[in-house]
Design an enzyme around this catalytic site. Structure first.
Site, PDB file in Angstrom:
ATOM      1  N   ARG A  35       0.387  -1.613   0.201  1.00  0.00           N
ATOM      2  CA  ARG A  35       0.072   0.249   0.064  1.00  0.00           C
ATOM      3  C   ARG A  35       1.003   1.282  -0.554  1.00  0.00           C
ATOM      4  NH1 ARG A  35      -1.654   3.373  -1.107  1.00  0.00           N
ATOM      5  NH2 ARG A  35      -4.050   4.278  -0.601  1.00  0.00           N
ATOM      6  N   THR A 145     -16.646  -7.059   1.758  1.00  0.00           N
ATOM      7  CA  THR A 145     -16.949  -5.958   0.919  1.00  0.00           C
ATOM      8  C   THR A 145     -18.496  -6.254   1.331  1.00  0.00           C
ATOM      9  OG1 THR A 145     -16.921  -4.692  -0.346  1.00  0.00           O
ATOM     10  CG2 THR A 145     -16.512  -6.235  -0.733  1.00  0.00           C
ATOM     11  N   SER A 187     -16.671  -3.673  -9.393  1.00  0.00           N
ATOM     12  CA  SER A 187     -15.635  -3.225  -9.677  1.00  0.00           C
ATOM     13  C   SER A 187     -14.744  -5.092 -10.469  1.00  0.00           C
ATOM     14  CB  SER A 187     -14.826  -2.209  -9.220  1.00  0.00           C
ATOM     15  OG  SER A 187     -14.862  -3.023  -7.937  1.00  0.00           O
ATOM     16  N   TYR A 189     -12.029  -5.300  -8.241  1.00  0.00           N
ATOM     17  CA  TYR A 189     -11.859  -5.122  -6.705  1.00  0.00           C
ATOM     18  C   TYR A 189     -12.757  -5.857  -6.468  1.00  0.00           C
ATOM     19  CZ  TYR A 189     -12.865  -4.463  -1.959  1.00  0.00           C
ATOM     20  OH  TYR A 189     -13.678  -4.294  -0.888  1.00  0.00           O
ATOM     21  N   HIS A 190     -14.177  -5.979  -6.284  1.00  0.00           N
ATOM     22  CA  HIS A 190     -15.234  -6.317  -5.734  1.00  0.00           C
ATOM     23  C   HIS A 190     -15.303  -7.382  -6.156  1.00  0.00           C
ATOM     24  CE1 HIS A 190     -16.583  -2.033  -4.950  1.00  0.00           C
ATOM     25  NE2 HIS A 190     -17.146  -2.524  -3.335  1.00  0.00           N
ATOM     26  N   LYS A 193     -13.509 -10.277  -4.375  1.00  0.00           N
ATOM     27  CA  LYS A 193     -14.112 -10.282  -2.965  1.00  0.00           C
ATOM     28  C   LYS A 193     -14.972 -11.263  -2.796  1.00  0.00           C
ATOM     29  CE  LYS A 193     -11.768  -7.848  -0.306  1.00  0.00           C
ATOM     30  NZ  LYS A 193     -11.338  -8.157   1.071  1.00  0.00           N
ATOM     31  N   ASN A 248     -15.201  10.680   3.483  1.00  0.00           N
ATOM     32  CA  ASN A 248     -14.051  10.559   4.189  1.00  0.00           C
ATOM     33  C   ASN A 248     -13.561  11.891   3.211  1.00  0.00           C
ATOM     34  OD1 ASN A 248     -13.757   9.759   6.569  1.00  0.00           O
ATOM     35  ND2 ASN A 248     -12.094   8.307   5.942  1.00  0.00           N
ATOM     36  N   GLU A 332     -22.497   2.358 -13.044  1.00  0.00           N
ATOM     37  CA  GLU A 332     -23.307   1.515 -11.275  1.00  0.00           C
ATOM     38  C   GLU A 332     -24.346   2.352 -11.061  1.00  0.00           C
ATOM     39  OE1 GLU A 332     -21.259   3.256  -7.779  1.00  0.00           O
ATOM     40  OE2 GLU A 332     -21.134   5.254  -8.492  1.00  0.00           O
TER      41      GLU A 332
HETATM   42  P1  NAD Z   1      -5.546  -0.759   2.737  1.00  0.00           P
HETATM   43  O1  NAD Z   1      -5.502  -0.606   1.600  1.00  0.00           O
HETATM   44  O2  NAD Z   1      -5.139   0.313   3.839  1.00  0.00           O
HETATM   45  O3  NAD Z   1      -4.708  -1.966   3.912  1.00  0.00           O
HETATM   46  C1  NAD Z   1      -4.214  -3.078   3.199  1.00  0.00           C
HETATM   47  C2  NAD Z   1      -3.345  -3.839   3.757  1.00  0.00           C
HETATM   48  O4  NAD Z   1      -3.009  -4.692   2.890  1.00  0.00           O
HETATM   49  C3  NAD Z   1      -1.717  -2.410   2.699  1.00  0.00           C
HETATM   50  O5  NAD Z   1      -1.491  -2.693   4.009  1.00  0.00           O
HETATM   51  C4  NAD Z   1      -1.229  -3.519   2.171  1.00  0.00           C
HETATM   52  O6  NAD Z   1      -0.356  -3.446   2.423  1.00  0.00           O
HETATM   53  C5  NAD Z   1      -1.732  -5.047   2.721  1.00  0.00           C
HETATM   54  N1  NAD Z   1      -1.473  -5.545   1.702  1.00  0.00           N
HETATM   55  C6  NAD Z   1      -1.858  -5.753   0.071  1.00  0.00           C
HETATM   56  N2  NAD Z   1      -1.819  -6.632  -0.571  1.00  0.00           N
HETATM   57  C7  NAD Z   1      -0.231  -7.490   0.044  1.00  0.00           C
HETATM   58  C8  NAD Z   1       0.160  -8.873  -0.227  1.00  0.00           C
HETATM   59  N3  NAD Z   1       0.058  -9.852  -0.833  1.00  0.00           N
HETATM   60  N4  NAD Z   1       1.065  -9.736   0.982  1.00  0.00           N
HETATM   61  C9  NAD Z   1       0.302  -8.510   2.515  1.00  0.00           C
HETATM   62  N5  NAD Z   1       0.224  -7.615   2.705  1.00  0.00           N
HETATM   63  C10 NAD Z   1      -0.396  -7.314   1.614  1.00  0.00           C
HETATM   64  O7  NAD Z   1      -6.930  -1.209   2.772  1.00  0.00           O
HETATM   65  P2  NAD Z   1      -7.679  -1.148   4.084  1.00  0.00           P
HETATM   66  O8  NAD Z   1      -8.862  -0.052   4.016  1.00  0.00           O
HETATM   67  O9  NAD Z   1      -7.366  -1.475   5.502  1.00  0.00           O
HETATM   68  O10 NAD Z   1      -8.797  -2.294   3.951  1.00  0.00           O
HETATM   69  C11 NAD Z   1      -8.976  -3.727   4.811  1.00  0.00           C
HETATM   70  C12 NAD Z   1      -9.165  -5.161   4.164  1.00  0.00           C
HETATM   71  O11 NAD Z   1     -10.517  -4.911   4.579  1.00  0.00           O
HETATM   72  C13 NAD Z   1      -9.307  -4.778   2.885  1.00  0.00           C
HETATM   73  O12 NAD Z   1      -8.823  -6.386   2.259  1.00  0.00           O
HETATM   74  C14 NAD Z   1     -10.977  -4.540   1.933  1.00  0.00           C
HETATM   75  O13 NAD Z   1     -11.392  -4.825   1.306  1.00  0.00           O
HETATM   76  C15 NAD Z   1     -11.972  -4.594   3.816  1.00  0.00           C
HETATM   77  N6  NAD Z   1     -12.299  -3.260   3.706  1.00  0.00           N
HETATM   78  C16 NAD Z   1     -12.296  -2.378   3.540  1.00  0.00           C
HETATM   79  C17 NAD Z   1     -13.084  -0.793   3.397  1.00  0.00           C
HETATM   80  C18 NAD Z   1     -12.559   0.122   3.582  1.00  0.00           C
HETATM   81  O14 NAD Z   1     -13.287   1.312   3.409  1.00  0.00           O
HETATM   82  N7  NAD Z   1     -10.993   0.661   3.857  1.00  0.00           N
HETATM   83  C19 NAD Z   1     -14.241  -1.017   3.383  1.00  0.00           C
HETATM   84  C20 NAD Z   1     -14.861  -2.684   3.265  1.00  0.00           C
HETATM   85  C21 NAD Z   1     -13.720  -4.237   3.385  1.00  0.00           C
HETATM   86  N1  USQ Z   2     -18.570   8.549  -4.666  1.00  0.00           N
HETATM   87  C1  USQ Z   2     -19.047   9.657  -4.951  1.00  0.00           C
HETATM   88  N2  USQ Z   2     -18.199  10.998  -5.011  1.00  0.00           N
HETATM   89  C2  USQ Z   2     -16.802  10.370  -4.983  1.00  0.00           C
HETATM   90  C3  USQ Z   2     -16.089   8.918  -4.780  1.00  0.00           C
HETATM   91  C4  USQ Z   2     -16.885   8.014  -4.464  1.00  0.00           C
HETATM   92  O1  USQ Z   2     -19.881  10.344  -5.561  1.00  0.00           O
HETATM   93  O2  USQ Z   2     -15.715  10.970  -4.292  1.00  0.00           O
HETATM   94  C5  USQ Z   2     -18.911   7.469  -4.691  1.00  0.00           C
HETATM   95  C6  USQ Z   2     -18.629   5.962  -5.558  1.00  0.00           C
HETATM   96  O3  USQ Z   2     -19.987   6.290  -7.045  1.00  0.00           O
HETATM   97  C7  USQ Z   2     -20.155   5.393  -5.190  1.00  0.00           C
HETATM   98  C8  USQ Z   2     -20.100   5.074  -3.789  1.00  0.00           C
HETATM   99  O4  USQ Z   2     -19.287   7.421  -3.453  1.00  0.00           O
HETATM  100  O5  USQ Z   2     -21.061   5.044  -5.628  1.00  0.00           O
HETATM  101  C9  USQ Z   2     -18.558   4.977  -2.514  1.00  0.00           C
HETATM  102  O6  USQ Z   2     -17.761   4.698  -3.157  1.00  0.00           O
HETATM  103  P1  USQ Z   2     -16.568   4.979  -2.526  1.00  0.00           P
HETATM  104  O7  USQ Z   2     -15.541   5.167  -3.460  1.00  0.00           O
HETATM  105  O8  USQ Z   2     -16.762   5.312  -1.456  1.00  0.00           O
HETATM  106  O9  USQ Z   2     -16.922   2.832  -2.338  1.00  0.00           O
HETATM  107  P2  USQ Z   2     -16.043   1.729  -2.785  1.00  0.00           P
HETATM  108  O10 USQ Z   2     -15.871   1.825  -4.022  1.00  0.00           O
HETATM  109  O11 USQ Z   2     -17.414   0.702  -2.667  1.00  0.00           O
HETATM  110  O12 USQ Z   2     -15.377   1.144  -1.820  1.00  0.00           O
HETATM  111  C10 USQ Z   2     -14.858   1.226  -0.287  1.00  0.00           C
HETATM  112  C11 USQ Z   2     -13.816   0.461  -0.420  1.00  0.00           C
HETATM  113  C12 USQ Z   2     -13.926  -1.344  -0.827  1.00  0.00           C
HETATM  114  C13 USQ Z   2     -15.152  -1.316   0.497  1.00  0.00           C
HETATM  115  C14 USQ Z   2     -15.979  -0.842   0.217  1.00  0.00           C
HETATM  116  C15 USQ Z   2     -17.759  -1.093   1.093  1.00  0.00           C
HETATM  117  O13 USQ Z   2     -12.956   0.962  -0.759  1.00  0.00           O
HETATM  118  O14 USQ Z   2     -12.388  -1.465   0.021  1.00  0.00           O
HETATM  119  O15 USQ Z   2     -14.721  -2.871   0.046  1.00  0.00           O
HETATM  120  O16 USQ Z   2     -16.176   0.635   0.186  1.00  0.00           O
HETATM  121  S1  USQ Z   2     -18.642  -0.693   0.231  1.00  0.00           S
HETATM  122  O17 USQ Z   2     -19.256  -0.219  -0.969  1.00  0.00           O
HETATM  123  O18 USQ Z   2     -19.626  -1.087   0.830  1.00  0.00           O
HETATM  124  O19 USQ Z   2     -18.405  -2.413  -1.012  1.00  0.00           O
END
Ligand code: NAD
Ligand code: USQ
Length: 406
Positions: A35, A145, A187, A189-190, A193, A248, A332
């Site tokens: 990261r 997620t 996406s 990413y999603h 998951k 945020n 979306e």
């Molecule tokens: P982040 O990117 O800040 O942290 C992920 C960490 O995993 C980083 O420190 C990165 O270096 C490490 N990492 C990634 N790939 C790796 C690998 N191959 N080996 C070892 N380390 C590795 O993300 P976050 O926001 O802390 O999210 C953590 C988890 O929670 C994620 O899996 C994300 O999908 C899930 N999640 C996050 C949110 C959110 O809003 N941030 C919401 C829902 C789910």
């Molecule tokens: N959006 C805006 N303006 C912005 C940023 C985003 O309108 O400046 C909209 C996006 O189009 C989307 C929604 O807000 O419709 C959410 O976007 P986001 O970037 O806040 O969230 P998302 O891409 O879904 O991903 C984040 C995390 C991911 C986690 C996910 C949970 O990065 O790791 O899995 O939230 S969830 O959304 O419930 O799947």
């Protein structure tokens, strides 16, 4: 308990590490620091100044007397080292955060798609295979997620992972089946998951692994009780167009006088959870492990749902900001409703921290304090879900005006 926190240097992983260490657990962080490298690739930095992981661990020891252990390891690429690490340390629980978690980053180019799939699917599968091979009966808690469910307007509550369906049998009768709720990721990413879910289902059923999958909503906020204890324990905070998440982002935009970047009509409804509740939920899930042979336990880890434009209007009122409705770089639904069942965490004792608790101002204050670290040119979201959408965002005059706000 001895707990391995994979991805413990990240936004949710670091406060979880501190929370569990504070409770007296022996915590080991395993992270490849990818990261931090991605920040370098994108030319952005956390709003908050983050020290090295080793320095963060040293400060935690100074403040609390508790030790954190850091191990540099790539879960996706170093299978043999991962296996050896597990065999040597034999954790009681493994919390798996270690994936590439930004949807826009995963959609940037074909290279980013390939990286996100390789990294996330290999990390999860390597971990599962290594747990079986080493015979370690650790409870695996994965951060999944809410996005695996998709955002279609079906008009029904989203259950916690499973759905009962009735099918017609070959004899013309009816049979009921319990299935994983059909995934509809929005996406790459999603999608990773969604693939993780199938891997978990297989290893729980074939090898009796004990797995909890937390379908988490969008995490907002920055501080937890532990990160407040020392300036150098501060959490990372992503604000850029790829890694910053919506609420945020609106809060930092309000703090620096940048028009709030609503995509499309802002009719997208999403699930949210404050970072303090996120770490609490992980603690609750750890205390309630499934038994071997049980199906994967799935929790919806969220506390409230909001429409994006309502959040923008709320933040605009709170901080006197302007709202900009921009072309959406994502593919979306423009408008969707979302009702989510989160009864399991409430039953385990979660007391939700909602937007109303005054913590929105806390984020704005943090953003004002570190506003000098923000590069305004990195605020717009420019990763398009298709080449056409990326070009449309690039062409849009309103977007151009915003990109030049300084
Ligand atoms: P982040 O990117 O800040 O942290 C992920 C960490 O995993 C980083 O420190 C990165 O270096 C490490 N990492 C990634 N790939 C790796 C690998 N191959 N080996 C070892 N380390 C590795 O993300 P976050 O926001 O802390 O999210 C953590 C988890 O929670 C994620 O899996 C994300 O999908 C899930 N999640 C996050 C949110 C959110 O809003 N941030 C919401 C829902 C789910
Ligand atoms: N959006 C805006 N303006 C912005 C940023 C985003 O309108 O400046 C909209 C996006 O189009 C989307 C929604 O807000 O419709 C959410 O976007 P986001 O970037 O806040 O969230 P998302 O891409 O879904 O991903 C984040 C995390 C991911 C986690 C996910 C949970 O990065 O790791 O899995 O939230 S969830 O959304 O419930 O799947």
């Amino acid at each position: 308990m001895k707990i391995a926190i994979l991805g413990g240097d990240g936004f949710v992983g670091w406060p979880t590490t501190l929370h569990l260490s504070d409770q007296g657990h022996e915590v080991h962080i395993v992270d490849n620091l990818s990261r931090r490298w991605i920040d370098t690739e994108l030319g952005v930095q956390s709003l908050t100044p983050m020290d090295s992981i080793q320095e963060r661990c040293r400060i935690w020891h100074e403040v609390t007397g508790r030790r954190l252990h850091f191990h540099l390891l790539d879960l996706a690429k170093e299978y043999e080292r991962l296996k050896q690490w597990l065999a040597e340390h034999r954790p009681d629980a493994v919390i798996h955060f270690a994936e590439q978690r930004a949807a826009p980053y995963s959609m940037k180019t074909d290279r980013h798609k390939v990286y996100s799939v390789d990294n996330n699917v290999s990390a999860t599968h390597n971990l599962l295979a290594a747990l079986v091979e080493t015979g370690i009966d650790a409870h695996l808690v994965h951060l999944g997620t809410m996005g695996v469910y998709g955002y279609s307007n079906v008009g029904a509550t989203i259950p916690e992972g499973y759905l009962d369906v009735e099918v017609e049998t070959t004899e013309g009768g009816k049979a009921t089946q319990e299935i994983l709720y059909p995934t509809r990721p929005g996406s790459i990413y999603h999608m990773t998951k969604s693939l993780d879910q199938i891997l978990f289902q297989f290893y729980a059923q074939n090898d009796g692994l004990r797995i909890t999958d937390l379908h988490q909503g969008i995490v907002w906020g920055t501080h937890t009780e532990q990160t407040r204890r020392h300036t150098q324990l501060i959490n990372r905070f992503d604000y850029d167009g790829d890694y910053g998440t919506v609420l945020n982002r609106f809060l930092i935009q309000a703090a620096i006088g940048y028009p709030l970047t609503v995509h499309g009509t802002g009719g997208q409804t999403r699930a949210f959870i404050h970072i303090q509740d996120s770490v609490r939920c992980i603690e609750l899930a750890l205390g309630d492990p499934p038994s071997a042979g049980e199906r994967v336990r799935i929790f919806n880890q969220m506390t409230e749902t909001h429409r994006v434009r309502d959040l923008a209007e709320l933040v605009a009122r709170l901080a006197g900001a302007e709202v900009a409705y921009l072309p959406n770089p994502r593919k979306e639904a423009a408008e969707n409703d979302l009702v989510v069942d989160n009864a399991q965490f409430l039953a385990l004792g979660l007391r939700p921290t909602t937007l109303a608790e005054g913590l929105l101002e806390e984020v704005i204050d943090v953003a004002r304090k570190f506003a000098h670290r923000i590069d305004r040119s990195r605020v717009p979201a420019v990763s398009g879900w298709t080449k056409e959408l990326a070009q449309a965002v690039e062409r849009d005059p309103e977007g151009k005006r915003l990109r030049s706000v300084s």
